[in-house]
Design an enzyme around this catalytic site. Structure first.
Site, PDB file in Angstrom:
ATOM      1  N   ASP A  44       0.957  -1.153   0.036  1.00 14.02           N
ATOM      2  CA  ASP A  44       0.176  -0.075   0.012  1.00 14.02           C
ATOM      3  C   ASP A  44       1.107   1.133  -0.053  1.00 14.02           C
ATOM      4  OD1 ASP A  44      -3.330   0.486   0.738  1.00 14.02           O
ATOM      5  OD2 ASP A  44      -1.963   2.003   1.063  1.00 14.02           O
ATOM      6  N   ASP A  66       4.601   2.608  -4.103  1.00 16.23           N
ATOM      7  CA  ASP A  66       3.578   3.518  -4.959  1.00 16.23           C
ATOM      8  C   ASP A  66       3.471   2.874  -6.158  1.00 16.23           C
ATOM      9  OD1 ASP A  66       2.628   5.374  -6.747  1.00 16.23           O
ATOM     10  OD2 ASP A  66       3.817   7.052  -6.107  1.00 16.23           O
ATOM     11  N   VAL A  67       2.508   2.049  -6.603  1.00 14.33           N
ATOM     12  CA  VAL A  67       2.438   1.185  -7.808  1.00 14.33           C
ATOM     13  C   VAL A  67       2.477   1.958  -8.994  1.00 14.33           C
ATOM     14  CG1 VAL A  67       1.425  -0.663  -6.684  1.00 14.33           C
ATOM     15  CG2 VAL A  67       0.179   1.036  -7.807  1.00 14.33           C
ATOM     16  N   ASN A 110      -5.132  -3.962  -7.202  1.00 12.86           N
ATOM     17  CA  ASN A 110      -6.373  -3.467  -6.590  1.00 12.86           C
ATOM     18  C   ASN A 110      -6.112  -2.018  -6.070  1.00 12.86           C
ATOM     19  OD1 ASN A 110      -8.525  -4.291  -4.702  1.00 12.86           O
ATOM     20  ND2 ASN A 110      -7.188  -3.275  -3.369  1.00 12.86           N
ATOM     21  N   SER A 169     -14.201  -1.952 -11.684  1.00 13.51           N
ATOM     22  CA  SER A 169     -15.192  -1.292 -10.945  1.00 13.51           C
ATOM     23  C   SER A 169     -16.591  -1.534 -12.060  1.00 13.51           C
ATOM     24  CB  SER A 169     -15.148   0.068 -10.687  1.00 13.51           C
ATOM     25  OG  SER A 169     -16.460   1.004 -10.335  1.00 13.51           O
ATOM     26  N   TYR A 191     -12.620   8.401 -13.073  1.00 14.82           N
ATOM     27  CA  TYR A 191     -12.783   7.311 -12.601  1.00 14.82           C
ATOM     28  C   TYR A 191     -13.291   6.555 -13.637  1.00 14.82           C
ATOM     29  CZ  TYR A 191     -13.802   3.577  -9.065  1.00 14.82           C
ATOM     30  OH  TYR A 191     -13.923   2.529  -8.530  1.00 14.82           O
TER      31      TYR A 191
END
Length: 269
Positions: free
Chosen positions: A36, A63-64, A90, A141, A154
């Site tokens: 995370d 930090d992805v 995720n 989503s 988003y």
């Protein structure tokens, strides 16, 4: 694929769906790197799960949006547990609303919600093809199949996440790489509540989501996700009604758009 004995990486694991996935995976016999951007949250989840399942989780701050940090996650997993079998992309953010989002906010949303998936796949998929096995799970989503009232960043990035997961499945599905795409509606997480459940009632995104259907708990979503992985289903829908909505969209796009405009108006937006 059964998760028992497997090694998994879960991003966005400090809370919400990510933390629930960590718990469910470990309970199912997997060993997990919980990553995370909030390292303290990742460590907290790790401590709680390891209290019951000693040594099953390694918590890492990452930090992805940074390929080097994803590579470090993979290295931690290999050092602590062994080769990575499952990767849960995720981590996600909503971003600024509407056309108010500036270029930097668009870049951040694309980086977290889409490019992080691409970067992880770039690092993992070639090795999985060589081994003949691997599983990539993208948290998108319902907004990626439908839309997200209030947030262009988003909606657009989650559509892209679904599209990338589809491409991975088609391109590598016959070479041992499994792919699933998780598309829930409302889930009781900080992402939905924006850190303040009372204030969330006034947030356009939260209002649109909570008015559309049941808000599930993260543990319920994790349970559905692992059941779908066991059956190797591509589309994971914790809210089954999303499939009906998706079919309605495809069967008459103009009617669906008119309905969405009416729904938006009913929310006072």
């Amino acid at each position: 694929m059964q998760v028992s004995g497997k090694v998994a990486i879960v991003t966005g694991a400090g809370r919400g769906i990510g933390a629930a996935l960590v718990r469910a995976l470990v309970a199912g016999g997997a060993r997990v790197v919980a990553a995370d951007i909030d390292e303290s949250a990742a460590k907290e989840v790790t401590e709680r799960v390891n209290a019951e399942y000693p040594g099953a989780v390694a918590g890492v701050g990452a930090d992805v949006t940074d390929s080097a940090r994803i590579a470090e996650l993979i290295a931690v997993a290999e050092r602590e547990f062994g080769p990575v079998d499952l990767y849960f992309a995720n981590a996600g953010i909503i971003g600024a609303l509407g056309l108010d989002a500036d270029d930097a906010e668009w870049d951040r949303a694309l980086g977290v919600n889409v490019q992080a998936h691409v970067r992880a796949a770039r690092l993992l998929v070639p090795g999985w093809v060589e081994r003949g096995e691997g599983y990539f799970i993208s948290t998108a989503s319902a907004a990626g199949l439908l839309t997200q009232i209030g947030s262009a960043t988003y909606s657009v990035t989650k559509h892209a996440a679904v599209g990338f997961a589809e491409w991975l499945h088609i391109t590598y599905g016959d070479r041992g790489v499994r792919v699933s795409c998780l598309c829930p509606m409302g889930v009781n997480t900080e992402l939905l509540n924006q850190g303040d459940p009372e204030a969330a009632a006034a947030h356009p995104v939260a209002r649109a989501v909570t008015a559309a259907g049941e808000v599930l708990e993260p543990d319920a979503v994790a349970e559905v996700t692992l059941a779908a992985i066991a059956e190797e289903h591509f589309l994971i829908l914790p809210h089954p009604q999303v499939l009906d909505m998706y079919r309605q969209k495809g069967s008459d796009y103009d009617r669906w758009l008119r309905g969405m405009r009416r729904y938006q108006a009913s929310l006072g937006l």
